[in-house]
Design a protein around this motif. Structure first.
Motif, PDB file in Angstrom:
ATOM      1  N   ALA A 130      10.357  -3.591 -29.397  1.00 31.07           N
ATOM      2  CA  ALA A 130      10.780  -3.020 -28.120  1.00 31.07           C
ATOM      3  C   ALA A 130      10.316  -3.933 -26.996  1.00 31.07           C
ATOM      4  N   VAL A 131      10.955  -3.767 -25.867  1.00 36.02           N
ATOM      5  CA  VAL A 131      10.469  -4.392 -24.640  1.00 36.02           C
ATOM      6  C   VAL A 131      10.161  -3.241 -23.689  1.00 36.02           C
ATOM      7  N   ARG A 132       8.952  -3.253 -23.165  1.00 38.44           N
ATOM      8  CA  ARG A 132       8.518  -2.207 -22.239  1.00 38.44           C
ATOM      9  C   ARG A 132       8.698  -2.728 -20.820  1.00 38.44           C
ATOM     10  N   ILE A 133       9.434  -1.986 -20.023  1.00 38.82           N
ATOM     11  CA  ILE A 133       9.614  -2.408 -18.642  1.00 38.82           C
ATOM     12  C   ILE A 133       8.647  -1.651 -17.735  1.00 38.82           C
ATOM     13  N   GLY A 134       8.199  -2.344 -16.712  1.00 37.94           N
ATOM     14  CA  GLY A 134       7.385  -1.760 -15.665  1.00 37.94           C
ATOM     15  C   GLY A 134       8.044  -2.118 -14.348  1.00 37.94           C
ATOM     16  N   LEU A 135       8.038  -1.207 -13.403  1.00 36.85           N
ATOM     17  CA  LEU A 135       8.733  -1.425 -12.140  1.00 36.85           C
ATOM     18  C   LEU A 135       7.862  -1.026 -10.974  1.00 36.85           C
ATOM     19  N   GLY A 136       8.070  -1.679  -9.859  1.00 34.21           N
ATOM     20  CA  GLY A 136       7.400  -1.294  -8.634  1.00 34.21           C
ATOM     21  C   GLY A 136       8.294  -1.578  -7.451  1.00 34.21           C
ATOM     22  N   LEU A 137       8.631  -0.552  -6.695  1.00 36.80           N
ATOM     23  CA  LEU A 137       9.451  -0.679  -5.496  1.00 36.80           C
ATOM     24  C   LEU A 137       8.526  -0.788  -4.288  1.00 36.80           C
ATOM     25  N   ARG A 138       8.881  -1.626  -3.347  1.00 37.78           N
ATOM     26  CA  ARG A 138       8.069  -1.796  -2.141  1.00 37.78           C
ATOM     27  C   ARG A 138       7.857  -0.435  -1.468  1.00 37.78           C
ATOM     28  N   PRO A 139       6.646  -0.141  -1.039  1.00 36.23           N
ATOM     29  CA  PRO A 139       6.324   1.208  -0.538  1.00 36.23           C
ATOM     30  C   PRO A 139       7.256   1.728   0.545  1.00 36.23           C
ATOM     31  N   ASP A 140       7.655   0.893   1.480  1.00 39.11           N
ATOM     32  CA  ASP A 140       8.507   1.375   2.569  1.00 39.11           C
ATOM     33  C   ASP A 140       9.931   1.665   2.111  1.00 39.11           C
ATOM     34  N   LEU A 141      10.277   1.296   0.872  1.00 39.43           N
ATOM     35  CA  LEU A 141      11.617   1.552   0.345  1.00 39.43           C
ATOM     36  C   LEU A 141      11.648   2.731  -0.622  1.00 39.43           C
ATOM     37  N   CYS A 142      10.474   3.264  -0.971  1.00 39.31           N
ATOM     38  CA  CYS A 142      10.412   4.399  -1.889  1.00 39.31           C
ATOM     39  C   CYS A 142      11.055   5.625  -1.246  1.00 39.31           C
ATOM     40  N   GLY A 143      11.781   6.377  -2.050  1.00 33.06           N
ATOM     41  CA  GLY A 143      12.428   7.587  -1.557  1.00 33.06           C
ATOM     42  C   GLY A 143      13.723   7.326  -0.818  1.00 33.06           C
ATOM     43  N   ARG A 146       0.845  -1.190   0.000  1.00 34.15           N
ATOM     44  CA  ARG A 146       0.000   0.000   0.000  1.00 34.15           C
ATOM     45  C   ARG A 146       0.882   1.242   0.000  1.00 34.15           C
ATOM     46  N   TYR A 147       0.689   2.058  -1.001  1.00 32.40           N
ATOM     47  CA  TYR A 147       1.480   3.275  -1.173  1.00 32.40           C
ATOM     48  C   TYR A 147       0.721   4.478  -0.627  1.00 32.40           C
ATOM     49  N   PRO A 148       1.451   5.472  -0.104  1.00 36.87           N
ATOM     50  CA  PRO A 148       0.782   6.713   0.321  1.00 36.87           C
ATOM     51  C   PRO A 148       0.397   7.536  -0.908  1.00 36.87           C
ATOM     52  N   ALA A 149      -0.585   8.419  -0.739  1.00 35.94           N
ATOM     53  CA  ALA A 149      -0.989   9.314  -1.827  1.00 35.94           C
ATOM     54  C   ALA A 149       0.203  10.205  -2.198  1.00 35.94           C
ATOM     55  N   PRO A 150       0.382  10.559  -3.414  1.00 35.85           N
ATOM     56  CA  PRO A 150      -0.446  10.259  -4.572  1.00 35.85           C
ATOM     57  C   PRO A 150      -0.076   8.933  -5.264  1.00 35.85           C
ATOM     58  N   TYR A 151       0.879   8.211  -4.690  1.00 35.80           N
ATOM     59  CA  TYR A 151       1.356   6.973  -5.305  1.00 35.80           C
ATOM     60  C   TYR A 151       0.415   5.795  -5.076  1.00 35.80           C
ATOM     61  N   ASP A 152      -0.634   6.002  -4.293  1.00 35.24           N
ATOM     62  CA  ASP A 152      -1.581   4.920  -4.002  1.00 35.24           C
ATOM     63  C   ASP A 152      -2.247   4.378  -5.263  1.00 35.24           C
ATOM     64  N   ARG A 153      -2.227   5.128  -6.334  1.00 37.14           N
ATOM     65  CA  ARG A 153      -2.799   4.669  -7.609  1.00 37.14           C
ATOM     66  C   ARG A 153      -2.038   3.478  -8.167  1.00 37.14           C
ATOM     67  N   TYR A 154      -0.822   3.217  -7.656  1.00 39.22           N
ATOM     68  CA  TYR A 154      -0.011   2.115  -8.158  1.00 39.22           C
ATOM     69  C   TYR A 154      -0.242   0.806  -7.414  1.00 39.22           C
ATOM     70  N   GLY A 155      -1.133   0.795  -6.450  1.00 43.70           N
ATOM     71  CA  GLY A 155      -1.427  -0.439  -5.721  1.00 43.70           C
ATOM     72  C   GLY A 155      -2.221  -1.421  -6.578  1.00 43.70           C
ATOM     73  N   TRP A 156      -2.097  -2.691  -6.251  1.00 44.58           N
ATOM     74  CA  TRP A 156      -2.823  -3.754  -6.945  1.00 44.58           C
ATOM     75  C   TRP A 156      -4.069  -4.142  -6.172  1.00 44.58           C
ATOM     76  N   PRO A 157      -5.069  -4.695  -6.848  1.00 44.41           N
ATOM     77  CA  PRO A 157      -6.241  -5.231  -6.135  1.00 44.41           C
ATOM     78  C   PRO A 157      -5.824  -6.426  -5.269  1.00 44.41           C
ATOM     79  N   SER A 158      -6.773  -6.949  -4.528  1.00 45.70           N
ATOM     80  CA  SER A 158      -6.487  -8.127  -3.690  1.00 45.70           C
ATOM     81  C   SER A 158      -6.061  -9.299  -4.572  1.00 45.70           C
ATOM     82  N   TRP A 159      -5.323 -10.224  -3.978  1.00 42.01           N
ATOM     83  CA  TRP A 159      -4.884 -11.420  -4.700  1.00 42.01           C
ATOM     84  C   TRP A 159      -6.093 -12.192  -5.236  1.00 42.01           C
ATOM     85  N   GLU A 160      -7.121 -12.299  -4.429  1.00 44.83           N
ATOM     86  CA  GLU A 160      -8.314 -13.031  -4.846  1.00 44.83           C
ATOM     87  C   GLU A 160      -8.936 -12.406  -6.091  1.00 44.83           C
TER      88      GLU A 160
END
Length: 166
Positions: free
Chosen positions: A75-88, A20-34
């Motif tokens: 091309a290959v398009r990369i997407g990345l996501g860093l764990r929220p507590d490690l951002c910044g 779970r990311y803080p705003a405004p980065y919260d838009r990058y969160g994923w839905p539940s696993w289910e």
């Protein structure tokens, strides 16, 4: 810091859905696993997970991020996501460099690009430091509605060939 990239496991994928990311980065969160499994979405689909996703592991052995390698025509398009507590914390550049190295290994004859929302100055600055340059700007649909994005392309001439700026 460079990361060890390994195939993403189902357990890794489940963990991503809890980030779970803080705003405004919260838009990058994923839905539940289910919900991801129910929808057959992205890394919840075992075939997509195996072919496109890796987990980025820190020296401590913990998963710190993920990378997606999405193949396009030339091309290959990369997407990345860093764990929220490690951002910044200054880990983004190492993650991007590791992703570029792996993209070059997987797709040696492909251009490497990525998309980033125009408001995300922190990510844009990191991508520029890793040798990416803006090639295009456009609107595209996202789970958050229509968003304005930059398409950034990795330019080896702007780096030492390993993703470090020359």
């Amino acid at each position: 810091m460079n990361f060890q990239l390994r195939p993403m496991t189902e357990e890794d994928a489940r963990q991503l859905c809890e980030w779970r990311y803080p705003a405004p980065y919260d838009r990058y969160g994923w839905p539940s696993w289910e919900q991801m499994v129910r929808d057959g979405r992205e890394f919840a689909d075992p075939e997509i997970r195996a072919s496109q996703y890796v987990s980025a592991i820190r020296e401590s052995g913990e998963m710190a991020a993920y990378v997606q390698f999405f193949p396009l025509d030339r091309a290959v398009r990369i997407g990345l996501g860093l764990r929220p507590d490690l951002c910044g914390a200054g880990l983004g550049l190492g993650l991007v460099r590791s992703a570029v190295q792996e993209a070059k290994r997987r797709y040696p004859d492909h251009e490497i690009d990525l998309e980033v929302e125009t408001w995300n100055r922190r990510a844009i600055k990191t991508y520029e430091r890793a040798g990416f340059a803006v090639e295009d700007e456009y609107d595209r649909p996202s789970p958050n509605g229509i968003v304005r994005v930059l398409c950034m392309v990795w330019l080896p001439a702007r780096t030492d060939g390993n993703g470090a700026q020359a």
